[in-house]
Motif scaffolding. Structure first.
Motif, PDB file in Angstrom:
ATOM      1  N   ALA A  37       0.810  -1.230   0.000  1.00  0.00           N
ATOM      2  CA  ALA A  37       0.000   0.000   0.000  1.00  0.00           C
ATOM      3  C   ALA A  37       0.842   1.278   0.000  1.00  0.00           C
ATOM      4  CB  ALA A  37      -0.924  -0.008   1.225  1.00  0.00           C
ATOM      5  N   SER A  38       2.171   1.141  -0.102  1.00  0.00           N
ATOM      6  CA  SER A  38       3.052   2.316   0.063  1.00  0.00           C
ATOM      7  C   SER A  38       3.866   2.650  -1.183  1.00  0.00           C
ATOM      8  CB  SER A  38       3.996   2.091   1.252  1.00  0.00           C
ATOM      9  OG  SER A  38       3.274   1.850   2.436  1.00  0.00           O
ATOM     10  N   GLN A  39       3.259   2.465  -2.349  1.00  0.00           N
ATOM     11  CA  GLN A  39       3.985   2.758  -3.589  1.00  0.00           C
ATOM     12  C   GLN A  39       4.385   4.230  -3.683  1.00  0.00           C
ATOM     13  OE1 GLN A  39       1.233   0.785  -6.466  1.00  0.00           O
ATOM     14  NE2 GLN A  39       3.093  -0.136  -7.264  1.00  0.00           N
ATOM     15  N   ALA A  40       3.588   5.107  -3.087  1.00  0.00           N
ATOM     16  CA  ALA A  40       3.892   6.543  -3.124  1.00  0.00           C
ATOM     17  C   ALA A  40       5.210   6.852  -2.418  1.00  0.00           C
ATOM     18  CB  ALA A  40       2.757   7.335  -2.487  1.00  0.00           C
ATOM     19  N   GLU A  41       5.616   5.968  -1.491  1.00  0.00           N
ATOM     20  CA  GLU A  41       6.883   6.161  -0.759  1.00  0.00           C
ATOM     21  C   GLU A  41       8.037   5.409  -1.428  1.00  0.00           C
ATOM     22  OE1 GLU A  41       6.596   5.731   3.588  1.00  0.00           O
ATOM     23  OE2 GLU A  41       4.414   5.828   3.367  1.00  0.00           O
ATOM     24  N   GLY A  42       7.802   4.903  -2.640  1.00  0.00           N
ATOM     25  CA  GLY A  42       8.870   4.209  -3.372  1.00  0.00           C
ATOM     26  C   GLY A  42       8.965   2.729  -3.085  1.00  0.00           C
ATOM     27  N   MET A  43       7.987   2.193  -2.345  1.00  0.00           N
ATOM     28  CA  MET A  43       8.019   0.761  -2.009  1.00  0.00           C
ATOM     29  C   MET A  43       7.295  -0.055  -3.069  1.00  0.00           C
ATOM     30  SD  MET A  43       7.479   0.579   2.104  1.00  0.00           S
ATOM     31  CE  MET A  43       7.348   2.094   3.047  1.00  0.00           C
ATOM     32  N   ILE A  44       7.652  -1.323  -3.177  1.00  0.00           N
ATOM     33  CA  ILE A  44       6.930  -2.248  -4.060  1.00  0.00           C
ATOM     34  C   ILE A  44       7.024  -3.654  -3.475  1.00  0.00           C
ATOM     35  CG2 ILE A  44       8.952  -2.622  -5.563  1.00  0.00           C
ATOM     36  CD1 ILE A  44       6.901  -2.875  -7.910  1.00  0.00           C
ATOM     37  N   SER A  45       5.934  -4.391  -3.545  1.00  0.00           N
ATOM     38  CA  SER A  45       5.949  -5.772  -3.059  1.00  0.00           C
ATOM     39  C   SER A  45       6.476  -6.675  -4.168  1.00  0.00           C
ATOM     40  CB  SER A  45       4.547  -6.217  -2.654  1.00  0.00           C
ATOM     41  OG  SER A  45       3.715  -6.327  -3.796  1.00  0.00           O
TER      42      SER A  45
END
Length: 356
Positions: free
Chosen positions: A312-320
């Motif tokens: 849920a944190s793609q906006a922070e540059g994360m990806i699963s």
């Protein structure tokens, strides 16, 4: 003997091999684009293999064979001028000598050509804390580390100390001073090298692998004292990585370690190399940057909730990892079968793909 060690290794490099297998009783074999291929039908027998292994030790500056003869294992790196660098793992199997050798290019790789995301390379901008690059053996962790260190070397005026077993990529001094130490050759162990590094005015410490709780403890202490520590673990996924670190400690210390990890961990990069539809390999990444929510989850032992926050944190540059695999499938880079095969939960991935 039909071929010398130097001729075999040179041939493998010309064929773009990533790994070389010298195992008694089977032909000379190379891994090329993820597939093991035999050079011909001619098996290499133990006496001939012993001679090839002796020549490899000569290529490594006449390295002493005492270690492999006494323990059955020896790891070291060496180079053939004008050909390549190599990382050798010499072993005994059924009483005979053999070797598995990784080909390491002289030149540092271009992270864009390797399809490394900018978010991974931006780790070079960090100044303190612990960063972990994780994944199974052969997933490219060492190459990713080399790209991050090269970016630091190109952009920052730092003292970088690397502790590796063995050294794979050679870093020339650019904006930074890069001190590279090989375990056994230059320092007794990761722990002793790491303790010494803290007295050597480091800004960045690269630790080839966190093998045991003593190394993990020392690495976390180094990260707590204001250094950037980058290391690897053989885990897939950020949640598994946090669990693995905590489980390395005795039960009575685990709560303290959770608190410590929550404070010092900055990022976990998890990577896998996935076979593509055209027969090559392409990296898939899970990227986690620690925010307050994730730090609280680690502190409160709610590790099972980490995957949801990453997704849920793609906006922070994360990806699963699953989203990375789905993205590669959507782009036509990997097959549906491999998207499922390399996911953490194949049933869940099937459902996600059905909605695409």
């Amino acid at each position: 003997m039909e071929y010398t060690a130097e001729e075999l290794l040179t041939t493998a490099v010309r064929q773009n091999a990533s790994d070389i297998f010298l195992i008694p009783g089977r032909p000379f074999s190379c891994k090329i684009e993820g597939r093991i291929i035999c050079r011909d039908e001619n098996k290499i027998f133990p006496d001939e293999m012993d001679e090839i292994i002796k020549q490899i030790y000569q290529l490594a500056g006449n390295r002493d064979m005492k270690r492999v003869m006494e323990t059955g294992d020896d790891d070291f790196s060496f180079a053939i001028r004008g050909v390549s660098r190599f990382r050798a793992s010499i072993l005994k199997q059924r009483g005979s000598l053999g070797a598995v050798i990784r080909v390491v290019q002289f030149d540092l790789p271009d992270f864009k050509a390797l399809h490394l995301p900018d978010a991974v390379i931006d780790i070079a901008k960090m100044t303190k804390g612990l960063v972990l690059v994780t994944g199974p053996a052969g997933s490219g962790k060492s190459t990713t580390l080399a790209c991050i260190i090269d970016e630091i070397n190109n952009t920052k005026n730092d003292h970088v100390i690397t502790l590796e077993d063995p050294i794979e990529y050679l870093h020339r001094h650019k904006m930074s001073v890069v001190t590279q130490r090989e375990i056994v050759t230059d320092t007794e162990s990761y722990v002793s090298g790491l303790r010494a590094a803290l007295r050597q005015a480091p800004d960045v410490i690269l630790l080839g692998e966190m093998r045991d709780f003593e190394t993990i403890r020392t690495a976390m202490t180094a990260a707590e004292t204001g250094h950037l520590v980058i290391s690897t673990l053989h885990t897939v996924g950020a949640a598994n990585t946090v669990d693995r670190i905590i489980d390395a400690f005795p039960p009575n210390q685990q709560q303290q370690i959770r608190t410590q990890i929550a404070m010092v961990l900055q990022a976990v990069i998890s990577q896998q190399l996935i076979p593509t539809v055209d027969g090559s390999l392409y990296p898939a990444f899970e990227i986690m940057f620690l925010n307050n929510a994730l730090r609280n989850m680690i502190r409160e032992s709610k590790i099972h909730q980490i995957d949801g926050v990453i997704a849920a944190s793609q906006a922070e540059g994360m990806i699963s990892m699953d989203n990375s695999l789905i993205d590669l499938y959507r782009k036509g880079i990997i097959s549906r079968e491999n998207a499922v095969a390399y996911s953490a939960n194949s049933e869940l991935m099937e459902k996600k793909l059905a909605r695409q």
